[in-house]
Design a protein around this motif. Structure first.
Motif, mmCIF file in Angstrom:
data_model
loop_
_atom_site.group_PDB
_atom_site.id
_atom_site.type_symbol
_atom_site.label_atom_id
_atom_site.label_comp_id
_atom_site.label_asym_id
_atom_site.label_seq_id
_atom_site.Cartn_x
_atom_site.Cartn_y
_atom_site.Cartn_z
ATOM 1 N N ALA A 97 0.838 -1.184 0.000
ATOM 2 C CA ALA A 97 0.000 0.000 0.000
ATOM 3 C C ALA A 97 0.878 1.242 0.000
ATOM 4 N N ALA A 98 0.335 2.315 -0.539
ATOM 5 C CA ALA A 98 1.069 3.575 -0.644
ATOM 6 C C ALA A 98 0.302 4.688 0.048
ATOM 7 N N ASP A 99 1.053 5.503 0.769
ATOM 8 C CA ASP A 99 0.484 6.629 1.513
ATOM 9 C C ASP A 99 1.171 7.899 1.060
ATOM 10 N N ALA A 100 0.381 8.808 0.496
ATOM 11 C CA ALA A 100 0.923 10.092 0.050
ATOM 12 C C ALA A 100 0.654 11.210 1.037
ATOM 13 N N THR A 101 -0.116 10.891 2.094
ATOM 14 C CA THR A 101 -0.473 11.965 3.031
ATOM 15 C C THR A 101 0.666 12.270 3.996
ATOM 16 N N LEU A 102 1.494 11.257 4.250
ATOM 17 C CA LEU A 102 2.718 11.417 5.033
ATOM 18 C C LEU A 102 2.516 12.090 6.390
ATOM 19 N N PRO A 103 1.698 11.502 7.250
ATOM 20 C CA PRO A 103 1.633 12.045 8.613
ATOM 21 C C PRO A 103 2.985 11.883 9.306
ATOM 22 N N ALA A 104 3.176 12.660 10.363
ATOM 23 C CA ALA A 104 4.461 12.632 11.065
ATOM 24 C C ALA A 104 4.792 11.226 11.581
ATOM 25 N N VAL A 105 3.777 10.534 12.058
ATOM 26 C CA VAL A 105 3.958 9.162 12.514
ATOM 27 C C VAL A 105 3.280 8.243 11.503
ATOM 28 N N PRO A 106 4.023 7.321 10.892
ATOM 29 C CA PRO A 106 3.406 6.435 9.899
ATOM 30 C C PRO A 106 2.212 5.684 10.478
ATOM 31 N N SER A 107 1.151 5.657 9.725
ATOM 32 C CA SER A 107 -0.045 4.988 10.211
ATOM 33 C C SER A 107 0.055 3.480 10.040
ATOM 34 N N ARG A 108 -0.591 2.775 10.967
ATOM 35 C CA ARG A 108 -0.698 1.318 10.886
ATOM 36 C C ARG A 108 -2.125 0.904 10.527
ATOM 37 N N ARG A 109 -2.942 1.893 10.214
ATOM 38 C CA ARG A 109 -4.331 1.622 9.857
ATOM 39 C C ARG A 109 -4.475 1.500 8.350
ATOM 40 N N PRO A 110 -5.128 0.461 7.878
ATOM 41 C CA PRO A 110 -5.330 0.327 6.424
ATOM 42 C C PRO A 110 -6.027 1.528 5.813
ATOM 43 N N SER A 111 -6.933 2.145 6.557
ATOM 44 C CA SER A 111 -7.699 3.259 6.007
ATOM 45 C C SER A 111 -6.841 4.471 5.692
ATOM 46 N N ALA A 112 -5.643 4.514 6.229
ATOM 47 C CA ALA A 112 -4.767 5.660 5.982
ATOM 48 C C ALA A 112 -4.056 5.576 4.640
ATOM 49 N N TYR A 113 -4.129 4.433 3.996
ATOM 50 C CA TYR A 113 -3.392 4.214 2.750
ATOM 51 C C TYR A 113 -4.331 4.309 1.556
ATOM 52 N N THR A 114 -3.892 5.071 0.571
ATOM 53 C CA THR A 114 -4.756 5.405 -0.554
ATOM 54 C C THR A 114 -4.740 4.348 -1.647
ATOM 55 N N TYR A 115 -3.561 3.836 -1.922
ATOM 56 C CA TYR A 115 -3.409 2.933 -3.062
ATOM 57 C C TYR A 115 -3.009 1.553 -2.589
ATOM 58 N N TRP A 116 -3.574 0.548 -3.255
ATOM 59 C CA TRP A 116 -3.356 -0.836 -2.856
ATOM 60 C C TRP A 116 -3.091 -1.712 -4.073
ATOM 61 N N GLY A 117 -2.273 -2.722 -3.867
ATOM 62 C CA GLY A 117 -2.118 -3.745 -4.882
ATOM 63 C C GLY A 117 -3.225 -4.777 -4.751
ATOM 64 N N GLN A 118 -3.161 -5.772 -5.628
ATOM 65 C CA GLN A 118 -4.207 -6.792 -5.649
ATOM 66 C C GLN A 118 -3.955 -7.911 -4.651
ATOM 67 N N GLY A 119 -2.751 -7.952 -4.113
ATOM 68 C CA GLY A 119 -2.398 -8.951 -3.113
ATOM 69 C C GLY A 119 -1.724 -10.161 -3.707
ATOM 70 N N THR A 120 -0.932 -10.825 -2.884
ATOM 71 C CA THR A 120 -0.277 -12.074 -3.282
ATOM 72 C C THR A 120 -0.407 -13.058 -2.124
ATOM 73 N N GLN A 121 -0.763 -14.292 -2.445
ATOM 74 C CA GLN A 121 -1.027 -15.302 -1.418
ATOM 75 C C GLN A 121 0.276 -15.894 -0.913
ATOM 76 N N VAL A 122 0.401 -15.953 0.392
ATOM 77 C CA VAL A 122 1.510 -16.659 1.042
ATOM 78 C C VAL A 122 0.898 -17.757 1.906
ATOM 79 N N THR A 123 1.317 -18.979 1.658
ATOM 80 C CA THR A 123 0.824 -20.114 2.422
ATOM 81 C C THR A 123 2.009 -20.832 3.056
ATOM 82 N N VAL A 124 1.960 -20.984 4.371
ATOM 83 C CA VAL A 124 3.032 -21.643 5.102
ATOM 84 C C VAL A 124 2.496 -22.965 5.633
ATOM 85 N N SER A 125 3.095 -24.050 5.193
ATOM 86 C CA SER A 125 2.629 -25.365 5.615
ATOM 87 C C SER A 125 3.409 -25.824 6.847
ATOM 88 N N SER A 126 2.741 -26.583 7.694
ATOM 89 C CA SER A 126 3.385 -27.050 8.928
ATOM 90 C C SER A 126 4.078 -28.384 8.716
#
Length: 126
Positions: A97-126
């Motif tokens: 995700a990309a954030d162009a608003t650049l608050p002083a403290v980087p946000s950890r909230r998804p809603s703070a990020y404007t642009y998103w990729g489509q995602g990539t699946q990571v599967t870890v087998s036990s």
């Protein structure tokens, strides 16, 4: 506007490593603070890591510190997530995700990020 495309996901055994990439196109890459999030089935999207525009500052989810490393190559408009000592609970779709608003403290909230990729699946087998 910036377009983000993740790659590098896949199936890995517990204890293994995987590196994800996120290629950006569109606006100037260094305008954006970049982050990785992940979302497991039935769970909310959660913060993984964030990196400053020029790569000098990084923050991580406390539970992932020491196993995951975020980095960026501004010459290649790419942000990376290197994951070590993977656990089955790391299984999720990973998003950059990309954030162009650049608050002083980087946000950890998804809603703070404007642009998103489509995602990539990571599967870890036990």
């Amino acid at each position: 506007q910036v377009q983000l495309v993740e790659s590098g996901g896949g199936l890995v055994q517990a204890g293994g490593s995987l590196s994800l990439s996120c290629a950006a196109s569109g606006r100037t890459f260094t305008n954006y603070r970049m982050a990785w999030f992940r979302q497991a089935p039935g769970k909310e999207r959660e913060f993984v890591a964030v990196i400053s525009r020029h790569g000098g500052t990084t923050y991580y989810a406390d539970s992932l510190k020491g196993r995951f490393t975020i980095s960026r190559d501004n010459a290649k408009n790419t942000v990376f997530l290197h994951m070590n000592s993977l656990k089955p609970e790391d299984t999720a779709v990973y998003y950059c995700a990309a954030d162009a608003t650049l608050p002083a403290v980087p946000s950890r909230r998804p809603s703070a990020y404007t642009y998103w990729g489509q995602g990539t699946q990571v599967t870890v087998s036990s």
